[in-house]
Enzyme design. Sequence first.
Site, short mmCIF file in Angstrom:
data_model
loop_
_atom_site.label_atom_id
_atom_site.label_comp_id
_atom_site.label_asym_id
_atom_site.label_seq_id
_atom_site.Cartn_x
_atom_site.Cartn_y
_atom_site.Cartn_z
N MET A 53 7.15 -13.05 -8.51
CA MET A 53 7.56 -14.24 -9.26
C MET A 53 9.05 -14.50 -9.04
O MET A 53 9.70 -15.19 -9.83
CB MET A 53 7.25 -14.08 -10.74
N ASP A 83 3.32 -2.00 -12.81
CA ASP A 83 2.35 -2.82 -13.52
C ASP A 83 0.96 -2.22 -13.30
O ASP A 83 0.12 -2.79 -12.60
CB ASP A 83 2.41 -4.26 -13.03
N HIS A 125 11.10 -4.80 -5.40
CA HIS A 125 10.43 -5.71 -4.48
C HIS A 125 10.76 -5.37 -3.03
O HIS A 125 9.90 -5.44 -2.15
CB HIS A 125 10.84 -7.16 -4.76
N GLY A 179 3.16 -3.24 -7.08
CA GLY A 179 3.85 -2.09 -7.63
C GLY A 179 3.04 -1.38 -8.70
O GLY A 179 2.33 -2.01 -9.49
#
Length: 333
Positions: free
Chosen positions: A27, A151, A34, A148
Amino acid sequence: MTTTLLRTAGELHARARAGRRAVVMTMGALHEGHATLVRTARGIAGSDGEVVVTVFVNPLQFGQGEDLDRYPRTLDADLALAGQSGADVVFAPSVDEVYPGGEPQVRVTAGPMGERLEGSSRPGHFDGMLTVVAKLLHLTRPDVALYGQKDAQQLALIRRMVRDLNFGVEIVGVPTVREEDGLALSSRNRYLSAAERRTALALSGALFAGQDRHAAQEALRARAREVPATRARAEALSAIGESRAAADAHAVATAVPGGPAAVRAAARQVLDEAARLDPPLALDYLALVDPSDFTEIGDDFTGDAVLAVAARVGATRLIDNVPLTFGSFGAAS
């Protein structure tokens, strides 16, 4: 490397493909977590393949009163970080590109697993997440997609959707990336003041406390099981701080205060202390769950588990987790 910014699926589909396409869905507001996903994707795709990073703030997964409007949008910086990490393409579609007819009437439903923990705290969140993941998988057409493990419930649900609905894509989970002080990297960390950040460290602190208790329990049980069934067993157990009356290895393994209950208790103690800090930590949940369905595990559980926590510090909600494995006698392995 040169990274191309694309806004439409048509532009992405028009690209010549050679080798595997690996996709990292984000997002935006990219950080080192990331970047680790992108570097891992680059390794999987290889020099002949292609890495695509999606940047899309999905309105369907934000509930009423959540931070959709203030969620950081940093596309220029995202493009730079993605390129430095090995991405060939950043696909940053508009809301109209992803939802051309407005909010979709037909959506993916997360089912019972999507109603637990994060789903209970954020009703409808996982339906929105799975719907956009399904759409982005169709729009980007990858061979592999990476997510990842921070989460963990999201990753488990994506894996379940791909399996249940026969998506032809490989799902890869990448371990959580942490800052030097242990805080899991998150785009929301930037919302924390210095004092709030100090309190927020209780999330990882609680998980590490549970993890340490888990390791200590197994070390004790392993030593107990290795002691032969003789008088020497009692002497050996005394040497490691156990009562001679607990000489039987199986009895020691089950009598030692431990297993899942002790892991939860060790983590809970850290969180309880953080609730008295200034500013305080407001716990949403602490759970030790089976990752196949995110239900709480019992004291006789064996196999992989996830110790997960969610809490608010000030106006910022954070989540974190660590994986654990429980073996025979309900002990960690």
